[in-house]
Design a protein around this motif. Structure first.
Motif, mmCIF file in Angstrom:
data_model
loop_
_atom_site.group_PDB
_atom_site.id
_atom_site.type_symbol
_atom_site.label_atom_id
_atom_site.label_comp_id
_atom_site.label_asym_id
_atom_site.label_seq_id
_atom_site.Cartn_x
_atom_site.Cartn_y
_atom_site.Cartn_z
ATOM 1 N N TRP A 87 0.825 -1.215 0.000
ATOM 2 C CA TRP A 87 0.000 0.000 0.000
ATOM 3 C C TRP A 87 0.855 1.260 0.000
ATOM 4 O O TRP A 87 0.338 2.335 -0.282
ATOM 5 N N ASP A 147 1.337 1.313 -4.023
ATOM 6 C CA ASP A 147 0.184 1.285 -4.930
ATOM 7 C C ASP A 147 -1.039 1.814 -4.191
ATOM 8 O O ASP A 147 -1.517 1.189 -3.242
ATOM 9 N N PRO A 148 -1.567 2.959 -4.642
ATOM 10 C CA PRO A 148 -2.726 3.555 -3.965
ATOM 11 C C PRO A 148 -3.940 2.644 -3.897
ATOM 12 O O PRO A 148 -4.810 2.858 -3.057
ATOM 13 N N LYS A 149 -4.001 1.632 -4.756
ATOM 14 C CA LYS A 149 -5.186 0.766 -4.742
ATOM 15 C C LYS A 149 -5.116 -0.347 -3.706
ATOM 16 O O LYS A 149 -6.113 -1.029 -3.470
ATOM 17 N N PRO A 191 -5.277 -1.974 -0.200
ATOM 18 C CA PRO A 191 -5.649 -1.682 1.188
ATOM 19 C C PRO A 191 -4.611 -2.278 2.144
ATOM 20 O O PRO A 191 -4.030 -3.323 1.852
ATOM 21 N N PRO A 192 -4.380 -1.616 3.266
ATOM 22 C CA PRO A 192 -3.330 -2.076 4.203
ATOM 23 C C PRO A 192 -3.801 -3.228 5.076
ATOM 24 O O PRO A 192 -4.012 -3.063 6.271
ATOM 25 N N ILE A 193 -3.958 -4.381 4.469
ATOM 26 C CA ILE A 193 -4.337 -5.569 5.240
ATOM 27 C C ILE A 193 -3.053 -6.290 5.604
ATOM 28 O O ILE A 193 -2.333 -6.757 4.721
ATOM 29 N N PRO A 194 -2.737 -6.370 6.880
ATOM 30 C CA PRO A 194 -1.458 -6.978 7.266
ATOM 31 C C PRO A 194 -1.454 -8.478 6.969
ATOM 32 O O PRO A 194 -2.502 -9.092 6.777
ATOM 33 N N TRP A 202 -10.540 -11.382 0.385
ATOM 34 C CA TRP A 202 -9.449 -10.789 1.163
ATOM 35 C C TRP A 202 -8.811 -11.762 2.149
ATOM 36 O O TRP A 202 -8.059 -11.351 3.018
ATOM 37 N N PRO A 207 -11.002 -6.086 5.069
ATOM 38 C CA PRO A 207 -10.880 -6.419 6.505
ATOM 39 C C PRO A 207 -9.653 -5.778 7.139
ATOM 40 O O PRO A 207 -8.679 -6.449 7.461
ATOM 41 N N ILE A 208 -9.729 -4.479 7.303
ATOM 42 C CA ILE A 208 -8.633 -3.771 7.977
ATOM 43 C C ILE A 208 -8.999 -3.670 9.449
ATOM 44 O O ILE A 208 -9.992 -3.027 9.794
ATOM 45 N N PRO A 209 -8.237 -4.303 10.318
ATOM 46 C CA PRO A 209 -8.615 -4.300 11.735
ATOM 47 C C PRO A 209 -8.472 -2.905 12.345
ATOM 48 O O PRO A 209 -7.796 -2.039 11.789
ATOM 49 N N ARG A 262 -7.004 -0.149 14.630
ATOM 50 C CA ARG A 262 -5.671 0.102 15.192
ATOM 51 C C ARG A 262 -5.790 1.273 16.149
ATOM 52 O O ARG A 262 -6.429 2.277 15.811
ATOM 53 N N TYR A 278 -6.272 7.621 -10.549
ATOM 54 C CA TYR A 278 -5.165 6.763 -10.096
ATOM 55 C C TYR A 278 -3.830 7.493 -10.262
ATOM 56 O O TYR A 278 -2.954 7.420 -9.385
ATOM 57 N N GLN A 305 -3.475 10.039 -7.553
ATOM 58 C CA GLN A 305 -3.152 9.358 -6.284
ATOM 59 C C GLN A 305 -1.682 8.951 -6.248
ATOM 60 O O GLN A 305 -1.001 9.145 -5.236
ATOM 61 N N ASP A 324 0.766 10.603 -3.552
ATOM 62 C CA ASP A 324 1.353 9.623 -2.619
ATOM 63 C C ASP A 324 2.881 9.693 -2.673
ATOM 64 O O ASP A 324 3.550 9.682 -1.629
ATOM 65 N N ARG A 374 -4.396 7.413 3.009
ATOM 66 C CA ARG A 374 -5.507 6.529 2.652
ATOM 67 C C ARG A 374 -5.606 5.342 3.620
ATOM 68 O O ARG A 374 -4.588 4.766 3.990
ATOM 69 N N TRP A 375 -6.803 5.012 4.021
ATOM 70 C CA TRP A 375 -7.093 3.859 4.899
ATOM 71 C C TRP A 375 -6.531 4.036 6.304
ATOM 72 O O TRP A 375 -6.467 3.074 7.063
#
Lengths: 552, 552
Positions: free
Chosen positions: A291, A294-296, A298-301, A531, B299-301, B303, B419, B422, B426, B530-531
């Motif tokens: 992330w 790439d702006p697209k 999502p920050p999913i660990p 995801w 599914p971003i938890p 934080r 895009y 962004q 970024d 973002r996010w």
């Protein structure tokens, strides 16, 4: 220059990049040598065979301890890839010189500093032609895109992440134009064939990658998938392939067809001969926090795959067929084996029966593919004068160009339908199946065929629906293909049938030829929710573990 | 029935839902009583004032200990909201009866079980009209959508999540038709006015929500934002508002205009008079795992916001203006105060100077809004015969309907441009600013105006660009609006100027009227990547802490 000349020059330049001593005097025919792998093994030294049959996780400690140099590892895979190309026509670009230069630099670095430059130091990786590498074309099967070498600022973010870890790219693999086919044929390269059975297709659109990885030309490579393009060639090549959810991995700066189409996107994903390698490299890429590139994304660990799969009994839901076409004998046998082994291991397998059929889910994707009436395909082919390869019309469901949308609301309606399909199937999975499992949980994963047959003659691509794979592009679930068996003409004979549920059912029953597909691998899809790439990997490990359990 | 009759019936039904004893005999004029809040305070009992000036986190322990009942809390906010509606015209739907019934049920549950039904037991929340609640219209400003009460299966997933925690919805608030304006006027309800200064606009499109929360008609409510629609009314009402990244919060089953437009989406987010309440409710919703309710949510938890903000000196980047229009005196003063307080607290403030201007980023969003030529707006208005409210053309940048795209590739080009913007910004933020901060990190956050002026006469909406807010819809960054000050006609006098950077600069300088906007709140945007909603909240806490530090 005519398009034919441009295409020939490209083919010649690929061959010219192979050292003379690796050029075969004669290429055996597909009838003489259907399986390329055994033939190639015989042309390599014992050490080359040892290296190219090693996994990344086996090579890594040998490189880190100085037992193997980056250069000898790279050369071994390069030699094998050069042979594979000559037997399967899988390479779109060969740039061994650059790779050997990088490997030499890495070896010097290692000699000087006593350490590797990163976890993938000395590991050669392959990539589908769409992945942009500096100074190399990304023609994705179009003659008009030849001779446009990628500039530094357009290198794929994924490639940058991997190169920073030490990975060495050395080849790029073939695709059909626009990646719009479940087989791999273009006017530039002609047809790429199946590495296990050169009489039939390698699948597509990441077909060059499938043939290469299936033939152990690299331990791992990268494909893309907007309708099954990682999964079909993975199944056809007996390897593992991951189609993650949209943008879990960074697609930024890949060359793509319909690149900005916003409703249903292609994803990039790993294809590998070893599941642990696939898991390891996925973890490396996610830990690099894509992330930030790439702006697209999502920050999913990264989540440990083993932690994502519940302990004890799992319940899988099996889609045994699409209720329109009975899968061919080897595919049915693969599903039966998976089911039996899972049950033997104490798991449960129930039926997958969602309110939306795989065909209905697939139709959404097909409508999106044709949204612009293939204008881009027409533009790219007209630019060089090459004809449109008939295979690439198959994804749009016919022999002619799709009509495309009129008012923009028709395209927005694709987005609406996709979302509704996702909501309905999610509800079935997450809520309804909970009532059926007895575990208090929804089903833990779905098992599903990849394709009706192990493979096919490339010209026959139009006979197939592709709904087993494309449904998951609409749903955007996480899928890992796990290899199960190879078709066996003695075991997988055509059953006699007199009743059929559809004309297509009869057509494909007639089409099935146990002799033709003898030796072709067959995999299954192992599916986790959207995801949940780690869960898909964890479930694939369960399935894989049951299949490969010694003594079973 | 004429559209005028349908609209009048709706207005009458809203008023009819207010208990007779809460109906004011006379409504004072905006000139007599510009500020609704003080007037309303005088009409409430001491206990009602105590309840409605409490935060969620203050109410919660009193409810959990039985000191306050759900019914008395709900009634206090209902009474206050009823008065606010009469002074600002902020309610689209009032359904106190249902709310009191739910509160009574909760009180009975509490009496029987000795515990609350969830963390939001007895907490009344408000919602912009788009949020679907069972049995209630979601007309979003269109006469033709009146009398279509929402059915059970179409209730917003966000509402379900909150209701399961005990939250009690009791009103819905006004929007302009299609949510396409930075002010809140429709043919159904007329104009909603600013709660601090009834002579001017409440902003929009979540303007009813702003007026309601700003007037403490609920401790927290829900707006939506595709171009600033949470942030403008939050700033105009002196409250906190969060615009998170796309689909961090579940938008599933909200009624929306251009609902399936796939390039740049509206988001739903909280608006609250207390930042800790906003943080708390955000955490509750994310902990409920919205990705199990809405296929679009990654599914971003959750934080911890405090953990997301580095300890020690922070470096903020300030966009002090857009280089086209000098912000009005109260807005300049707000930025200066924020900067000074941050520096006083040991932080640093540098200039935000990205390669893409806020106007260029905004233009992408504006082109998306107009992609279908407002066909949906035309269809919905023609269905009832109501005219198109002129205010809603302002977002498309003119007095006439936008043309809309021709070929679908023009729409795909919107996605491409978004895009690219962004990627460029970024890169500036994550890489370039690292060279400027001295901390080894990129800038920790951006500070930015919300609007050129504290407010405006609603008919003058077309004078403004909206680029301070809309840029972040294109960029999809996480933004929290933090209130800073109220405009003061003595302090914020119009400076004399003879040189202007643009005609618009001169036009808005002329337009500024210190007397007109006297008392109007002004907030700033505090922006995280973002996010990173938690980071935006954490940075907002830093800014807020500096502003409210006692003695400063």
């Amino acid at each position: 220059m005519t398009w034919q000349e441009t295409a020939k020059n490209k083919r010649d330049s690929v061959m010219a990049a192979i050292p003379q001593e690796w050029i075969l005097d004669t290429i055996p025919s597909a009838t003489e040598v259907p399986n390329a792998i055994l033939f190639i093994d015989s042309k390599l030294t014992e050490k080359e065979r040892a290296i190219t049959y090693s996994t990344i996780l086996e090579l890594q400690p040998q490189i880190q301890s100085g037992k193997l140099s980056a250069l000898e590892v790279t050369k071994a895979f390069a030699h094998r890839s050069a042979l594979l190309h000559q037997l399967t026509n899988c390479c779109a670009e060969i740039f061994f010189d650059k790779a050997f230069e990088t490997a030499t630099y890495q070896d010097e670095f290692f000699a000087q500093h006593g350490r590797t430059i990163g976890p993938l130091h000395g590991i050669p990786l392959s990539a589908k032609d769409q992945i942009n590498l500096e100074g190399i074309d990304s023609a994705m099967g179009f003659v008009s895109l030849i001779n446009n070498p990628i500039e530094k600022q357009d290198v794929s973010k994924l490639a940058i992440i991997l190169q920073q870890m030490g990975a060495i790219f050395f080849i790029k693999t073939t695709t059909p134009p626009a990646m719009m086919a479940y087989t791999t044929t273009s006017n530039i390269y002609g047809e790429t064939v199946n590495v296990y059975n050169r009489k039939v297709s390698c699948g597509g659109s990441s077909g060059g990658e499938g043939a290469l990885i299936g033939g152990r030309g690299a331990p791992l490579g990268w494909g893309t998938d907007i309708g099954g393009s990682i999964r079909v060639p993975s199944s056809f090549a007996g390897i593992y392939g991951l189609r993650g959810s949209t943008n879990r991995l960074p697609y930024c700066k890949l060359t793509n067809s319909f690149a900005d189409q916003p409703v249903l996107s292609s994803v990039v994903g790993p294809m590998a001969s070893d599941l642990q390698d696939l898991k390891y490299v996925m973890e490396l890429v996610i830990q690099a926090e894509p992330w930030k590139f790439d702006p697209k994304c999502p920050p999913i660990p990264w989540r440990d795959p083993e932690q994502q799969v519940p302990a004890g009994k799992l319940v899988f839901a099996l889609q045994s067929w699409n209720k329109l076409v009975m899968p061919s004998p080897p595919v049915k046998r693969a599903l039966a084996i998976v089911k039996e082994k899972l049950i033997d291991a104490g798991h449960d397998v129930i039926e997958w029966d969602p309110p939306i059929s795989s065909m209905t889910a697939t139709q959404v994707a097909v409508d999106v593919y044709g949204a612009d009436g293939y204008k881009e395909v027409v533009d790219y082919t007209q630019a060089s004068g090459e004809p449109i390869v008939p295979e690439i019309l198959s994804l749009a469901g016919g022999a002619t160009l799709p009509k495309g949308v009129g008012h923009i609301h028709e395209h927005w309606d694709h987005a609406k339908r996709r979302y509704e399909v996702q909501q309905a199937v999610d509800d079935y999975w997450f809520n309804e199946t909970t009532k059926l499992t007895g575990t208090g949980r929804p089903v833990d994963g779905i098992i599903c065929p990849v394709w009706d047959t192990p493979s096919f003659k490339t010209r026959d691509i139009g006979k197939f629906y592709g709904d087993y794979v494309a449904q998951f592009n609409t749903l955007d679930y996480s899928v890992v293909v796990v290899p199960v068996l190879c078709a066996d003409k003695l075991e997988d004979t055509k059953p006699s049938r007199s009743e059929f549920v559809s004309d297509k059912d009869e057509e494909l029953w007639e089409y099935y030829d146990a002799e033709l597909v003898d030796g072709c691998p067959v995999g299954v899809q192992v599916v986790a929710p959207r995801w949940q790439e780690e869960t898909a990997i964890g479930l694939a490990e369960v399935v894989d573990g049951c299949l490969r359990k010694s003594g079973s």
